[in-house]
Design an enzyme around this catalytic site. Structure first.
Site, PDB file in Angstrom:
ATOM      1  N   GLU A   1     -54.270  60.599  36.788  1.00 10.72           N
ATOM      2  CA  GLU A   1     -55.519  61.035  37.313  1.00 10.72           C
ATOM      3  C   GLU A   1     -55.479  62.481  36.706  1.00 10.72           C
ATOM      4  OE1 GLU A   1     -56.360  58.478  41.095  1.00 10.72           O
ATOM      5  OE2 GLU A   1     -55.090  60.233  41.295  1.00 10.72           O
TER       6      GLU A   1
ATOM      7  N   ASP B   1     -51.531  56.262  49.232  1.00  8.88           N
ATOM      8  CA  ASP B   1     -52.205  56.212  50.559  1.00  8.88           C
ATOM      9  C   ASP B   1     -51.313  56.604  51.578  1.00  8.88           C
ATOM     10  OD1 ASP B   1     -54.648  55.058  49.561  1.00  8.88           O
ATOM     11  OD2 ASP B   1     -54.037  52.994  50.169  1.00  8.88           O
TER      12      ASP B   1
ATOM     13  N   ASN C   1     -52.357  61.187  41.231  1.00 12.81           N
ATOM     14  CA  ASN C   1     -51.425  60.802  40.416  1.00 12.81           C
ATOM     15  C   ASN C   1     -51.210  61.770  39.051  1.00 12.81           C
ATOM     16  OD1 ASN C   1     -52.755  59.128  38.453  1.00 12.81           O
ATOM     17  ND2 ASN C   1     -52.891  57.485  40.245  1.00 12.81           N
TER      18      ASN C   1
END
Length: 477
Positions: free
Chosen positions: A198, A264, A195
């Site tokens: 990150e 996920d 993301n």
């Protein structure tokens, strides 16, 4: 044109990573404990949900794909609960049991939609022999189309580099949802899906989209990645690949209730779509649509094929995406009622390159909505020859529809879009190249309706024909 979902039923995906059990205790709270200044919760509902890598596997299975899950657990009630929950949704589990460690469990106590406390039961699996995990991966490589490595820094992926090499040697793409700032350990992966937070923790704060692209491409080169997908919350997601124009996809979420587990869902849909034989661009298109669905649900959730299809086709209801001619006409009427200026262009758009992206972005700046009309496969063959198109109509339209600059994509069967343009009558008709305005198909009809016709320049050095010639020369060489 109907957008066809990938053939998920023929897709096989293995997920390896940190599996965990999420436990939820719900109940009302109306008083403070006499023992300490804490609320007393009268538990009336208990839920157990697979989390971490297990949630990725559930997302894959929910699409109808064949999902296999490998991870480390203890020998305890939590492991048994995980196995049962996953078996109920057709995830095939092949856990490595570690008697000395508990299964990672996160217990949350909630009251009145507020989380009061979270209790973590874990010791981490660092130092556990990775060989049983490697053996399970090796056994599955011949029967899967993608390997997902789901990293929550709990120890299951301590030997992630060996896992990557096993898959790459077998020609199986490796998709990784990274954790932490040490991306060196993911060297050689096919795709990383960080993301924005990150990503910026590794490359530094990015103030512009250009900085995201520049630093992302450097990261790809530094760590020998095939591609990078940066998920950017309300700004959508950006796909970066060497030698290709960046693909920025706006978010499709209508309402956001909970972003838990959205990552996920993204990597699960990406893996299932690639394993079904679709391109990475198509996989990102479907993953972006799925993310828009899942953030509209509370808690970790999955997306069904029906929900995904509705998300893709449902863009017609909100005025965006791949459409039929009839749907487009309705969308244009609605846009004009809102006082929006409609711009229209057309082309084959066979192998999308930087010139196309720049041209479409410039066309979009000339109005409020941009329509892209695309030659059908038969029309392209008549125009370009029997060897074209390289990419079939559906793939070309999906990729165009994922571009931030493009609002609507529609196809036409004729040699020119004159009939289609006459039916739409855009406020501005745009064509790229060295045409004279009067030579552009549909120009007379647009002028007669009081509209404008404009010719835009293509970016120098960008040509689908040249790209094809270079590929052919590289093969000969």
């Amino acid at each position: 044109m109907k957008v066809t979902l990938p053939e998920f039923e023929r897709a096989g995906v293995m997920v390896v990573g940190d599996v965990m059990l999420d436990r939820y205790w719900y109940g009302p709270s109306s008083r403070i404990s006499p023992e300490a200044p804490v609320p007393v919760v009268k538990v009336n509902t208990i839920e157990e949900r697979p989390g971490g890598a297990a949630n990725v596997a559930m997302n894959i299975a929910s699409l109808g794909a064949n999902a296999r899950l490998v991870g480390l657990t203890g020998i305890d009630d939590a492991a048994r609960a995980l196995s049962k929950s996953l078996a109920d949704v057709n995830v095939k589990c092949d856990f490595v049991s570690v008697p000395t460690h508990p299964t990672i469990t996160k217990l949350r106590v909630l009251s009145r939609n507020q989380q009061l406390i979270r209790l973590d039961f874990e010791e981490g699996f660092e130092g556990v022999d990775p060989q049983p995990l490697h053996e399970r991966i090796n056994q599955a490589l011949s029967s899967i189309g993608a390997l997902v490595l789901s990293d929550y820094a709990k120890g299951a992926l301590a030997s992630v580099q060996q896992m990557i090499q096993l898959a790459r040697k077998a020609g199986v793409p490796v998709l990784i949802d990274p954790k932490g700032t040490d991306f060196e350990r993911y060297r050689g992966a096919t795709l990383l899906t960080p993301n924005l937070s990150e990503f910026e923790a590794v490359v530094g704060k990015c103030k512009t989209e250009e900085e995201i692209v520049e630093r992302g491409m450097k990261l790809i080169a530094d760590y020998e990645l095939s591609a990078l997908l940066v998920t950017r919350s309300e700004q959508g997601m950006s796909l970066l690949q060497p030698g290709k124009a960046p693909l920025h996809m706006p978010t499709q979420a209508q309402e956001v209730y909970d972003v838990t587990g959205a990552g996920d869902t993204v990597i699960g849909v990406l893996a299932a779509t690639l394993a079904a034989g679709n391109s990475l661009e198509e996989a990102c298109f479907f993953a972006n649509a799925a993310a828009g669905v899942v953030v509209g649900k509370l808690g970790t959730s999955t997306v069904s094929p029906i929900e995904l299809e509705n998300a893709v086709r449902g863009r017609a209801d909100t005025g965006f995406g791949v459409m039929t001619e009839e749907e487009l006409k309705l969308a244009v009427v609605a846009a004009r009622k809102r006082g929006e200026k409609v711009v229209m262009t057309n082309g084959v758009f066979d192998i999308l390159h930087a010139g196309h992206v720049s041209y479409l972005a410039n066309a979009r700046k000339l109005g409020d909505r941009l329509i892209v009309a695309v030659n059908s496969d038969a029309s392209t063959k008549r125009l370009k020859g029997d060897s074209r198109p390289v990419n079939p109509l559906e793939q070309r339209m999906i990729v165009l529809g994922a571009l931030e600059a493009v609002d609507w994509v529609v196809s036409f069967e004729e040699d020119t879009p004159q009939r289609l343009i006459a039916g739409i009558l855009p406020d501005l008709l745009v064509k790229g190249g060295d045409y004279k305005p009067e030579e552009i198909a549909g120009s007379k009809e647009v002028w007669a309706n009081g509209g404008e016709v404009l010719v835009l320049n293509f970016e120098d050095g960008c040509s689908t024909t040249n790209i094809i010639k270079k590929i052919q020369q590289d093969k000969k060489g």
